[in-house]
Design an enzyme around this catalytic site. Structure first.
Site, PDB file in Angstrom:
ATOM      1  CG  ASP A  74     -18.950  80.941 -10.591  1.00  0.00           C
ATOM      2  OD1 ASP A  74     -19.094  81.762 -11.520  1.00  0.00           O
ATOM      3  OD2 ASP A  74     -18.133  79.996 -10.620  1.00  0.00           O
TER       4      ASP A  74
HETATM    5  N1  URA Z   1     -13.502  81.320 -10.730  1.00  0.00           N
HETATM    6  C1  URA Z   1     -14.601  80.549 -10.634  1.00  0.00           C
HETATM    7  O1  URA Z   1     -14.586  79.388 -11.032  1.00  0.00           O
HETATM    8  N2  URA Z   1     -15.704  81.090 -10.076  1.00  0.00           N
HETATM    9  C2  URA Z   1     -15.757  82.353  -9.609  1.00  0.00           C
HETATM   10  O2  URA Z   1     -16.802  82.790  -9.112  1.00  0.00           O
HETATM   11  C3  URA Z   1     -14.599  83.139  -9.714  1.00  0.00           C
HETATM   12  C4  URA Z   1     -13.492  82.590 -10.278  1.00  0.00           C
END
Ligand code: URA
Length: 250
Positions: A74
């Site tokens: 993310d």
């Molecule tokens: N889980 C999440 O919530 N975000 C990420 O970037 C990776 C795994």
């Protein structure tokens, strides 16, 4: 292509990211293979382009030709991100069959104690199906009395969670389902590749031993059932000057 039989003439493929095989034999790549690990900073996106104009992770990888992120993180998460031009290995690393362990440290709102861990280890059902980490531990308190990017929180807990899938927002959704919002998220290991002391925003080439370990992890199904190495504890969310491997600030 990418494991599916293609019968349409004129189907487009990118030789650097797609796996093209004829009679089961992958075509040789046109370029030497490159494997790097980036300590992705928050704010960078793992897509190739961002309609919102946010910086993209490949901006941080200079002088290594075209490499592509292996999976995603993310925009507001940081930590280990592999990039390579080895489309076949990428495909395998992301394939659920190999269940590659991804280890995250998450600062969550509220207090989670070791007594709560059986509930955390039991799994939940998310809107896209059941989710269950292969390991969860409390590794400490989060920043005390923190004014977090996502609001003021009196009490926080730092958890280490290991998942073997790359489902979208999986850690955040898992923690939310258990009543604890994720305030900061860092991936500290992706299969055998650990974050170590790589500074935020820095990139390094994988050493041959690491590339071999990745290949091995993407060859034997069920890697996930072995516990990944426990990465060293690090601080989450600290402010650091970001430097890339070639010294550029981010
Ligand atoms: N889980 C999440 O919530 N975000 C990420 O970037 C990776 C795994």
């Amino acid at each position: 292509m990418n494991g599916a039989v293609v019968r349409e003439l004129g189907t487009l493929a990118d030789p650097l990211t797609d796996v093209i095989a004829v009679d089961g034999q992958p075509l040789p790549s046109a370029e030497p293979k490159r494997y790097v690990v980036l300590h992705k900073p928050r704010g960078y996106v793992t897509t190739r382009h961002d309609p919102r104009g946010r910086p993209i992770v490949t901006d941080l990888v200079h002088g290594r030709g075209r490499v592509y992120p292996v999976g995603r993180l993310d925009a507001d998460a940081e930590g280990v991100l592999l990039l390579t031009n080895d489309g076949e290995l990428t495909h395998r690393l992301l394939h659920p069959r190999y269940a590659l362990p991804r280890v995250y440290e998450a600062d969550v709102a509220g207090r989670v104690t070791r007594a709560d861990l059986p509930r955390w280890r039991a799994g939940v059902v998310l809107d896209d199906g059941p989710a269950k980490p292969i390991a969860v531990d409390v590794v400490g308190d989060g920043p005390s009395g923190a004014r977090h990017r996502r609001g003021d929180v009196a009490e926080t807990t730092r958890l280490r969670l290991t998942f073997t899938e790359g489902r979208k927002h999986e850690v955040k959704r898992y923690c939310d389902a258990l009543g604890h919002r994720v305030l900061a998220l860092r991936r500290v290991a992706f299969g055998p590749i650990e974050l170590g002391d790589l500074p935020i925003g820095a990139v390094r080439d994988l050493v041959p031993r690491e590339v071999s370990a990745l290949r091995a992890a993407a060859t034997s199904a069920g890697t996930a059932r072995r516990q990944p190495a426990a990465p060293r504890r690090r601080r989450l969310g600290r402010e650091m000057k970001h430097t890339t491997g070639d010294g550029q600030s981010s």
